[in-house]
Motif scaffolding. Structure first.
Motif, PDB file in Angstrom:
ATOM      1  N   MET A  47       5.136  17.572 -16.818  1.00  0.00           N
ATOM      2  CA  MET A  47       5.094  18.568 -17.893  1.00  0.00           C
ATOM      3  C   MET A  47       6.404  19.332 -17.950  1.00  0.00           C
ATOM      4  SD  MET A  47       1.168  19.826 -17.917  1.00  0.00           S
ATOM      5  CE  MET A  47       1.385  20.736 -19.446  1.00  0.00           C
ATOM      6  N   ASP A  48       6.959  19.653 -16.784  1.00  0.00           N
ATOM      7  CA  ASP A  48       8.244  20.347 -16.750  1.00  0.00           C
ATOM      8  C   ASP A  48       9.348  19.438 -17.272  1.00  0.00           C
ATOM      9  OD1 ASP A  48       9.876  22.731 -15.708  1.00  0.00           O
ATOM     10  OD2 ASP A  48      10.854  21.006 -14.752  1.00  0.00           O
ATOM     11  N   GLN A  49       9.379  18.212 -16.804  1.00  0.00           N
ATOM     12  CA  GLN A  49      10.415  17.250 -17.192  1.00  0.00           C
ATOM     13  C   GLN A  49      10.391  16.985 -18.694  1.00  0.00           C
ATOM     14  OE1 GLN A  49       9.692  13.460 -15.419  1.00  0.00           O
ATOM     15  NE2 GLN A  49      11.523  12.513 -16.243  1.00  0.00           N
ATOM     16  N   LYS A  50       9.208  16.855 -19.264  1.00  0.00           N
ATOM     17  CA  LYS A  50       9.077  16.526 -20.684  1.00  0.00           C
ATOM     18  C   LYS A  50       9.023  17.762 -21.580  1.00  0.00           C
ATOM     19  CE  LYS A  50       7.029  12.118 -19.636  1.00  0.00           C
ATOM     20  NZ  LYS A  50       7.811  11.141 -20.341  1.00  0.00           N
ATOM     21  N   LYS A  51       9.127  18.932 -20.954  1.00  0.00           N
ATOM     22  CA  LYS A  51       9.147  20.203 -21.693  1.00  0.00           C
ATOM     23  C   LYS A  51       7.904  20.372 -22.574  1.00  0.00           C
ATOM     24  CE  LYS A  51      13.434  21.112 -20.374  1.00  0.00           C
ATOM     25  NZ  LYS A  51      13.477  20.880 -18.967  1.00  0.00           N
ATOM     26  N   VAL A  52       6.738  20.033 -22.011  1.00  0.00           N
ATOM     27  CA  VAL A  52       5.473  20.167 -22.729  1.00  0.00           C
ATOM     28  C   VAL A  52       4.854  21.503 -22.350  1.00  0.00           C
ATOM     29  CG1 VAL A  52       3.144  19.229 -22.964  1.00  0.00           C
ATOM     30  CG2 VAL A  52       5.093  17.686 -22.778  1.00  0.00           C
ATOM     31  N   GLU A  53       4.412  22.227 -23.330  1.00  0.00           N
ATOM     32  CA  GLU A  53       3.771  23.520 -23.097  1.00  0.00           C
ATOM     33  C   GLU A  53       2.305  23.440 -23.511  1.00  0.00           C
ATOM     34  OE1 GLU A  53       5.081  26.405 -21.829  1.00  0.00           O
ATOM     35  OE2 GLU A  53       6.910  25.297 -21.406  1.00  0.00           O
ATOM     36  N   ALA A 108      -4.844  19.847 -17.178  1.00  0.00           N
ATOM     37  CA  ALA A 108      -5.046  18.404 -17.368  1.00  0.00           C
ATOM     38  C   ALA A 108      -6.077  18.131 -18.460  1.00  0.00           C
ATOM     39  CB  ALA A 108      -5.475  17.763 -16.054  1.00  0.00           C
ATOM     40  N   LEU A 109      -7.157  18.891 -18.462  1.00  0.00           N
ATOM     41  CA  LEU A 109      -8.175  18.710 -19.496  1.00  0.00           C
ATOM     42  C   LEU A 109      -7.602  19.000 -20.880  1.00  0.00           C
ATOM     43  CD1 LEU A 109     -11.196  20.320 -17.628  1.00  0.00           C
ATOM     44  CD2 LEU A 109     -10.989  17.903 -18.273  1.00  0.00           C
ATOM     45  N   LYS A 110      -6.786  20.034 -20.988  1.00  0.00           N
ATOM     46  CA  LYS A 110      -6.170  20.365 -22.273  1.00  0.00           C
ATOM     47  C   LYS A 110      -5.195  19.276 -22.710  1.00  0.00           C
ATOM     48  CE  LYS A 110      -6.713  25.337 -21.878  1.00  0.00           C
ATOM     49  NZ  LYS A 110      -6.064  26.641 -21.741  1.00  0.00           N
ATOM     50  N   VAL A 111      -4.418  18.743 -21.764  1.00  0.00           N
ATOM     51  CA  VAL A 111      -3.462  17.680 -22.089  1.00  0.00           C
ATOM     52  C   VAL A 111      -4.207  16.441 -22.573  1.00  0.00           C
ATOM     53  CG1 VAL A 111      -1.835  16.019 -21.065  1.00  0.00           C
ATOM     54  CG2 VAL A 111      -1.600  18.456 -20.566  1.00  0.00           C
ATOM     55  N   ARG A 112      -5.244  16.060 -21.842  1.00  0.00           N
ATOM     56  CA  ARG A 112      -5.987  14.846 -22.183  1.00  0.00           C
ATOM     57  C   ARG A 112      -6.651  14.957 -23.555  1.00  0.00           C
ATOM     58  NH1 ARG A 112     -11.032  12.701 -18.769  1.00  0.00           N
ATOM     59  NH2 ARG A 112     -11.991  14.393 -19.918  1.00  0.00           N
ATOM     60  N   GLU A 113      -7.154  16.129 -23.896  1.00  0.00           N
ATOM     61  CA  GLU A 113      -7.879  16.309 -25.154  1.00  0.00           C
ATOM     62  C   GLU A 113      -6.983  16.699 -26.327  1.00  0.00           C
ATOM     63  OE1 GLU A 113     -11.013  15.364 -25.240  1.00  0.00           O
ATOM     64  OE2 GLU A 113     -10.872  14.998 -23.089  1.00  0.00           O
ATOM     65  N   SER A 114      -5.744  17.053 -26.061  1.00  0.00           N
ATOM     66  CA  SER A 114      -4.854  17.533 -27.108  1.00  0.00           C
ATOM     67  C   SER A 114      -4.462  16.427 -28.081  1.00  0.00           C
ATOM     68  CB  SER A 114      -3.576  18.118 -26.490  1.00  0.00           C
ATOM     69  OG  SER A 114      -2.658  18.449 -27.513  1.00  0.00           O
ATOM     70  N   GLY A 115      -4.581  16.728 -29.341  1.00  0.00           N
ATOM     71  CA  GLY A 115      -4.108  15.810 -30.373  1.00  0.00           C
ATOM     72  C   GLY A 115      -2.628  15.972 -30.618  1.00  0.00           C
ATOM     73  N   ASP A 116      -2.062  17.094 -30.180  1.00  0.00           N
ATOM     74  CA  ASP A 116      -0.644  17.369 -30.387  1.00  0.00           C
ATOM     75  C   ASP A 116       0.236  16.649 -29.369  1.00  0.00           C
ATOM     76  OD1 ASP A 116      -1.297  19.053 -32.499  1.00  0.00           O
ATOM     77  OD2 ASP A 116      -1.377  20.820 -31.210  1.00  0.00           O
ATOM     78  N   ILE A 117      -0.291  16.383 -28.190  1.00  0.00           N
ATOM     79  CA  ILE A 117       0.484  15.728 -27.139  1.00  0.00           C
ATOM     80  C   ILE A 117       0.267  14.225 -27.282  1.00  0.00           C
ATOM     81  CG2 ILE A 117       0.799  15.443 -24.657  1.00  0.00           C
ATOM     82  CD1 ILE A 117      -0.203  18.355 -24.355  1.00  0.00           C
ATOM     83  N   LYS A 118       1.344  13.500 -27.540  1.00  0.00           N
ATOM     84  CA  LYS A 118       1.263  12.053 -27.777  1.00  0.00           C
ATOM     85  C   LYS A 118       1.818  11.243 -26.605  1.00  0.00           C
ATOM     86  CE  LYS A 118      -0.043  12.709 -32.060  1.00  0.00           C
ATOM     87  NZ  LYS A 118      -1.434  12.916 -32.279  1.00  0.00           N
ATOM     88  N   ASP A 119       2.470  11.882 -25.655  1.00  0.00           N
ATOM     89  CA  ASP A 119       3.117  11.189 -24.541  1.00  0.00           C
ATOM     90  C   ASP A 119       2.074  10.503 -23.657  1.00  0.00           C
ATOM     91  OD1 ASP A 119       4.240  10.967 -21.728  1.00  0.00           O
ATOM     92  OD2 ASP A 119       6.034  11.559 -22.854  1.00  0.00           O
ATOM     93  N   THR A 120       2.085   9.167 -23.629  1.00  0.00           N
ATOM     94  CA  THR A 120       1.067   8.428 -22.872  1.00  0.00           C
ATOM     95  C   THR A 120       1.231   8.610 -21.366  1.00  0.00           C
ATOM     96  OG1 THR A 120       2.406   6.425 -23.034  1.00  0.00           O
ATOM     97  CG2 THR A 120       0.643   6.685 -24.632  1.00  0.00           C
ATOM     98  N   GLU A 121       2.454   8.737 -20.891  1.00  0.00           N
ATOM     99  CA  GLU A 121       2.666   8.940 -19.451  1.00  0.00           C
ATOM    100  C   GLU A 121       2.018  10.245 -19.000  1.00  0.00           C
ATOM    101  OE1 GLU A 121       6.292   8.741 -16.195  1.00  0.00           O
ATOM    102  OE2 GLU A 121       6.790   9.250 -18.267  1.00  0.00           O
ATOM    103  N   LEU A 122       2.178  11.275 -19.792  1.00  0.00           N
ATOM    104  CA  LEU A 122       1.595  12.576 -19.490  1.00  0.00           C
ATOM    105  C   LEU A 122       0.066  12.527 -19.580  1.00  0.00           C
ATOM    106  CD1 LEU A 122       2.376  15.428 -18.721  1.00  0.00           C
ATOM    107  CD2 LEU A 122       2.588  15.967 -21.131  1.00  0.00           C
ATOM    108  N   LYS A 123      -0.449  11.902 -20.613  1.00  0.00           N
ATOM    109  CA  LYS A 123      -1.904  11.776 -20.756  1.00  0.00           C
ATOM    110  C   LYS A 123      -2.492  10.963 -19.597  1.00  0.00           C
ATOM    111  CE  LYS A 123      -2.757  12.730 -25.527  1.00  0.00           C
ATOM    112  NZ  LYS A 123      -3.832  13.689 -25.637  1.00  0.00           N
ATOM    113  N   ASN A 124      -1.787   9.918 -19.183  1.00  0.00           N
ATOM    114  CA  ASN A 124      -2.248   9.122 -18.046  1.00  0.00           C
ATOM    115  C   ASN A 124      -2.261   9.944 -16.767  1.00  0.00           C
ATOM    116  OD1 ASN A 124      -2.688   6.811 -19.550  1.00  0.00           O
ATOM    117  ND2 ASN A 124      -0.700   5.917 -19.077  1.00  0.00           N
ATOM    118  N   ALA A 125      -1.225  10.758 -16.549  1.00  0.00           N
ATOM    119  CA  ALA A 125      -1.170  11.610 -15.353  1.00  0.00           C
ATOM    120  C   ALA A 125      -2.341  12.591 -15.348  1.00  0.00           C
ATOM    121  CB  ALA A 125       0.168  12.351 -15.286  1.00  0.00           C
TER     122      ALA A 125
END
Length: 93
Positions: free
Chosen positions: A31-37, A65-82
């Motif tokens: 999340m830090d590396q990809k600058k995802v908030e 993690a739950l917010k990342v997985r359910e977010s429609g705004d976050i498209k990064d598959t590596e992040l969703k997989n993590a």
């Protein structure tokens, strides 16, 4: 928060599993590396949180993690997989 998420949060309160802690670190560092908030009340950056991670922090990382997985705004598959790996690690513990 649904029933499944609440059960996971309760599991986190008693957790001290090194594989779960590792999954938390991976997610926070990505999340830090990809600058995802994610809208979360935090007093430190994701990288600082990863470096200072303690078992009591696992529930907060699970919420992220739950917010990342359910977010429609976050498209990064590596992040969703993590995020999914962390959630599964907690479910399996």
């Amino acid at each position: 928060m649904d029933k499944k998420a609440k059960e996971l949060m309760e599991k986190c309160e008693k957790m001290d599993d090194s594989s779960v802690m590792g999954s938390c670190r991976v997610l926070l560092e990505l999340m830090d590396q990809k600058k995802v908030e994610v809208k979360e009340d935090m007093d430190q950056t994701y990288l600082q949180m990863a470096e200072n991670l303690k078992p009591k922090d696992v529930s907060k990382v699970l919420q992220i993690a739950l917010k990342v997985r359910e977010s429609g705004d976050i498209k990064d598959t590596e992040l969703k997989n993590a995020a999914s790996v962390l959630i599964r690690a907690i479910e399996m513990s």
